[in-house]
Design a protein around this motif. Structure first.
Motif, PDB file in Angstrom:
ATOM      1  N   PRO A 305       0.823  -1.210   0.000  1.00 45.28           N
ATOM      2  CA  PRO A 305       0.000   0.000   0.000  1.00 45.28           C
ATOM      3  C   PRO A 305       0.853   1.254   0.000  1.00 45.28           C
ATOM      4  CG  PRO A 305      -0.769  -1.572   1.651  1.00 45.28           C
ATOM      5  CD  PRO A 305       0.559  -2.068   1.170  1.00 45.28           C
ATOM      6  N   ALA A 306       0.315   2.323  -0.574  1.00 47.53           N
ATOM      7  CA  ALA A 306       1.022   3.603  -0.588  1.00 47.53           C
ATOM      8  C   ALA A 306       1.055   4.203   0.814  1.00 47.53           C
ATOM      9  CB  ALA A 306       0.329   4.564  -1.555  1.00 47.53           C
ATOM     10  N   ASP A 307       2.106   4.937   1.092  1.00 45.93           N
ATOM     11  CA  ASP A 307       2.239   5.655   2.353  1.00 45.93           C
ATOM     12  C   ASP A 307       1.376   6.912   2.265  1.00 45.93           C
ATOM     13  OD1 ASP A 307       2.938   7.224   4.503  1.00 45.93           O
ATOM     14  OD2 ASP A 307       5.096   6.979   4.257  1.00 45.93           O
ATOM     15  N   PRO A 308       0.301   7.037   3.061  1.00 39.00           N
ATOM     16  CA  PRO A 308      -0.587   8.197   2.938  1.00 39.00           C
ATOM     17  C   PRO A 308       0.110   9.524   3.182  1.00 39.00           C
ATOM     18  CG  PRO A 308      -1.124   6.896   4.895  1.00 39.00           C
ATOM     19  CD  PRO A 308      -0.160   6.095   4.100  1.00 39.00           C
ATOM     20  N   GLU A 309       1.098   9.548   4.079  1.00 36.94           N
ATOM     21  CA  GLU A 309       1.803  10.801   4.350  1.00 36.94           C
ATOM     22  C   GLU A 309       2.687  11.186   3.158  1.00 36.94           C
ATOM     23  OE1 GLU A 309       3.055  14.277   6.060  1.00 36.94           O
ATOM     24  OE2 GLU A 309       1.367  12.952   6.570  1.00 36.94           O
ATOM     25  N   ALA A 310       3.343  10.201   2.554  1.00 32.62           N
ATOM     26  CA  ALA A 310       4.146  10.485   1.364  1.00 32.62           C
ATOM     27  C   ALA A 310       3.264  10.970   0.227  1.00 32.62           C
ATOM     28  CB  ALA A 310       4.931   9.237   0.960  1.00 32.62           C
ATOM     29  N   LYS A 311       2.077  10.389   0.102  1.00 33.20           N
ATOM     30  CA  LYS A 311       1.144  10.827  -0.940  1.00 33.20           C
ATOM     31  C   LYS A 311       0.697  12.258  -0.695  1.00 33.20           C
ATOM     32  CE  LYS A 311      -3.216   9.598  -3.218  1.00 33.20           C
ATOM     33  NZ  LYS A 311      -4.324   8.605  -3.298  1.00 33.20           N
ATOM     34  N   ARG A 312       0.394  12.582   0.552  1.00 27.54           N
ATOM     35  CA  ARG A 312      -0.027  13.949   0.883  1.00 27.54           C
ATOM     36  C   ARG A 312       1.059  14.949   0.534  1.00 27.54           C
ATOM     37  NH1 ARG A 312       0.996  17.643   4.311  1.00 27.54           N
ATOM     38  NH2 ARG A 312       2.502  16.321   5.408  1.00 27.54           N
ATOM     39  N   ARG A 313       2.308  14.638   0.876  1.00 28.06           N
ATOM     40  CA  ARG A 313       3.412  15.559   0.572  1.00 28.06           C
ATOM     41  C   ARG A 313       3.584  15.708  -0.935  1.00 28.06           C
ATOM     42  NH1 ARG A 313       6.165  12.589   4.591  1.00 28.06           N
ATOM     43  NH2 ARG A 313       7.398  11.572   2.947  1.00 28.06           N
ATOM     44  N   TYR A 314       3.448  14.598  -1.665  1.00 28.80           N
ATOM     45  CA  TYR A 314       3.620  14.654  -3.111  1.00 28.80           C
ATOM     46  C   TYR A 314       2.550  15.543  -3.746  1.00 28.80           C
ATOM     47  CZ  TYR A 314       4.212  13.034  -7.938  1.00 28.80           C
ATOM     48  OH  TYR A 314       4.424  12.972  -9.294  1.00 28.80           O
ATOM     49  N   ILE A 315       1.323  15.410  -3.278  1.00 31.17           N
ATOM     50  CA  ILE A 315       0.250  16.248  -3.808  1.00 31.17           C
ATOM     51  C   ILE A 315       0.511  17.711  -3.499  1.00 31.17           C
ATOM     52  CG2 ILE A 315      -2.195  16.815  -3.585  1.00 31.17           C
ATOM     53  CD1 ILE A 315      -2.726  13.822  -3.183  1.00 31.17           C
ATOM     54  N   GLU A 316       0.874  18.000  -2.278  1.00 30.07           N
ATOM     55  CA  GLU A 316       1.072  19.393  -1.871  1.00 30.07           C
ATOM     56  C   GLU A 316       2.295  20.023  -2.530  1.00 30.07           C
ATOM     57  OE1 GLU A 316       1.255  19.529   2.353  1.00 30.07           O
ATOM     58  OE2 GLU A 316      -0.907  19.174   2.636  1.00 30.07           O
ATOM     59  N   GLU A 317       3.375  19.275  -2.635  1.00 31.99           N
ATOM     60  CA  GLU A 317       4.629  19.849  -3.111  1.00 31.99           C
ATOM     61  C   GLU A 317       4.831  19.729  -4.615  1.00 31.99           C
ATOM     62  OE1 GLU A 317       7.648  17.897  -0.856  1.00 31.99           O
ATOM     63  OE2 GLU A 317       6.821  18.527   1.100  1.00 31.99           O
ATOM     64  N   GLU A 318       4.299  18.668  -5.222  1.00 31.29           N
ATOM     65  CA  GLU A 318       4.537  18.422  -6.643  1.00 31.29           C
ATOM     66  C   GLU A 318       3.319  18.722  -7.509  1.00 31.29           C
ATOM     67  OE1 GLU A 318       6.007  17.502 -10.295  1.00 31.29           O
ATOM     68  OE2 GLU A 318       7.146  17.754  -8.428  1.00 31.29           O
ATOM     69  N   LEU A 319       2.144  18.268  -7.088  1.00 30.47           N
ATOM     70  CA  LEU A 319       0.971  18.371  -7.948  1.00 30.47           C
ATOM     71  C   LEU A 319       0.225  19.696  -7.798  1.00 30.47           C
ATOM     72  CD1 LEU A 319      -0.508  14.755  -7.702  1.00 30.47           C
ATOM     73  CD2 LEU A 319       1.140  15.684  -9.336  1.00 30.47           C
ATOM     74  N   ALA A 320       0.050  20.158  -6.583  1.00 31.75           N
ATOM     75  CA  ALA A 320      -0.718  21.391  -6.372  1.00 31.75           C
ATOM     76  C   ALA A 320      -0.106  22.607  -7.081  1.00 31.75           C
ATOM     77  CB  ALA A 320      -0.875  21.669  -4.877  1.00 31.75           C
ATOM     78  N   PRO A 321       1.207  22.750  -7.173  1.00 32.19           N
ATOM     79  CA  PRO A 321       1.761  23.919  -7.867  1.00 32.19           C
ATOM     80  C   PRO A 321       1.611  23.885  -9.393  1.00 32.19           C
ATOM     81  CG  PRO A 321       3.333  23.049  -6.240  1.00 32.19           C
ATOM     82  CD  PRO A 321       2.267  22.010  -6.437  1.00 32.19           C
TER      83      PRO A 321
END
Length: 469
Positions: A305-321
């Motif tokens: 399973p994916a790490d939910p915290e790593a996913k959250r950081r990826y969304i905030e730092e990589e995808l949201a911008p």
């Protein structure tokens, strides 16, 4: 035969001699930039240039992705269903590929022992689909109109193992086709089926509270899971792989990810292993790039399973911008947008009258400067209003849309599709009553000026109908 899970609905089916790459959406940016993958793919489209065939089920961007195909070898033949219209064929051919249209329900030999059978989800039976006003209102003269739906499913076999790939086909439409396949093929070794919702609801509904969105998200997830069980009941596969519709939202829409009916895969795995006896049908979840051998049942690696915290950081730092394609366009003026409306309304009315659809629901579309287009869906015309009050309407659908995207939507399918903008969550939606009027959105898909020569700086008020008063 072995099957490799790549991303979303993208899988690789192969035996000793033949390989078929299915629905390769392998790079971020579908639906005008709003859809991305997580985890980020560790492969490139070019890595699959050695496949023998590509199968594309339908034209939605998470299945037919031009950005992926543009990076692949155009010598690879592309297999599609022989749809009534050639829009998918032409779009793929425009990229330089040789497109092979396969007739409904015919088991077609490929290389070696591999065969593929591509079937329309609806089998072109209006009584079966019930959602698109039937086939015949397009062409009463056609002896064999073919499928009018946007989706297909595929059966791939090599004489020993059989894979059924249902892609996005809705069970309510595809049930009889699925039963026919189950009767004809008997044993199904692997069923690949959708289990989540690739749609705007509920995340794009702007008048829902946080609690309402969470409640509706969970309800839709449960509904999708239970529909998936119906596919399993029909095919009775040795193994089944819930897939498709897996995505994360980017840019200014990234904050909506918690509301999409797109659950963590480990939660879906828990549901299916509890709902289905693993001794009868074994659930298969694979990480990206991993495969299952259908002869032995062996996996190349256990599911992690994916790490939910790593996913959250990826969304905030990589995808949201990230930004969307249309955000680099100049902001149109009110008069520019109004210039499109008379021509778009004419196109919408042609579609509405052709299918015999009418509703008292009013459509309100945001333009610029707090001006909205008030659009009748029963032939009553249109007008422009400032800050409309929903209580003034018996029924309404309000669409909030970036004016730059709206300009593309007005220009027509070569620039942007209403359906793709909706699925991509680019349209903020409010509706009263809170129901989904399928015919309304079907007509709205024709609300564009494609084929018209629109004067860019026309005085729209001079060409508008008397209902603007």
């Amino acid at each position: 035969m072995r099957v490799t899970y790549l991303e979303s609905a993208a899988i690789l089916v192969e035996d000793e001699r033949t390989s078929i790459l299915c629905d390769p959406w392998l790079v971020d940016g579908a639906y005008y930039g709003s859809w991305a993958h997580y985890p980020e793919p560790e492969f490139d489209p070019e890595d699959f240039n050695d496949v023998d065939y590509i199968y594309i089920s339908h034209i939605h961007p998470d299945h037919f992705d031009p950005d992926t195909l543009e990076r692949m070898d155009t010598d690879i033949p592309v297999l599609i269903h022989d749809y009534r219209w050639d829009y998918l064929h032409d779009a793929i051919a425009a990229l330089g590929f040789d497109v092979i249209e396969l007739s409904h329900g015919e088991r077609t030999p490929l290389e070696g022992d591999m065969h593929i059978n591509v079937l329309a989800a609806d089998g072109c039976d209006p009584e079966r689909c019930g959602n698109y006003f039937g086939c015949t209102w397009y062409d009463d003269e056609a002896e064999d109109p073919g499928s009018t739906q946007v989706d297909s499913m595929a059966v791939m076999d090599n004489g020993e193992q059989t894979v059924v790939n249902t892609n996005d086909v809705p069970f309510s439409i595809a049930e009889s086709v699925c039963r026919t396949v189950a009767d004809e093929y008997g044993t199904v070794d692997l069923l690949c089926h959708q289990y989540s919702a690739a749609q705007f609801y509920p995340q794009a509904v702007t008048d829902y509270s946080h609690e309402e969105k969470i409640r509706e998200r969970d309800r839709v997830i449960r509904e999708k899971h239970e529909r998936a069980l119906e596919f399993i009941d029909i095919f009775e596969p040795r193994y089944y792989m819930p897939f498709a519709g897996e995505y994360v939202l980017t840019g200014d829409l990234a904050h909506l990810n918690e509301y999409t009916a797109n659950p963590p895969r480990e939660e879906a795995l828990e549901f299916f292993t509890e709902a289905v006896d693993p001794d009868d049908h074994e659930c298969v979840f694979l990480n990206s790039g991993e495969h299952i051998d259908l002869e032995t049942g062996e996996r190349s690696a256990p599911f992690e399973p994916a790490d939910p915290e790593a996913k959250r950081r990826y969304i905030e730092e990589e995808l949201a911008p990230r930004s969307f394609e249309y955000e680099s366009d100049p902001m149109p003026t009110l008069s520019e947008l109004q210039a499109y409306v008379p021509y778009a309304y004419e196109s919408l009315e042609e579609k509405r009258e052709r299918i015999g659809y009418s509703t008292e629901t009013t459509v309100l579309i945001s333009l610029v400067d707090d001006v909205y287009l008030e659009l009748s869906m029963n032939g009553g015309g249109y007008r422009y209003v400032s800050d409309p009050r929903p209580v003034e309407y018996d029924g309404y659908v309000t669409l909030e849309v970036d004016a730059r995207l709206l300009k593309r939507l007005f220009e027509g399918p070569h620039s942007a599709y209403w359906a793709d903008a909706k699925i991509g969550s680019h349209l903020g939606v409010q509706k009263e009553p809170d129901i989904y009027e399928r015919g309304l959105y079907l007509c709205l898909g024709s609300f564009h000026t494609h084929g018209h020569d629109v004067p860019v700086e026309a005085d729209a008020t001079a060409s508008a109908k008397a209902t603007q008063e």
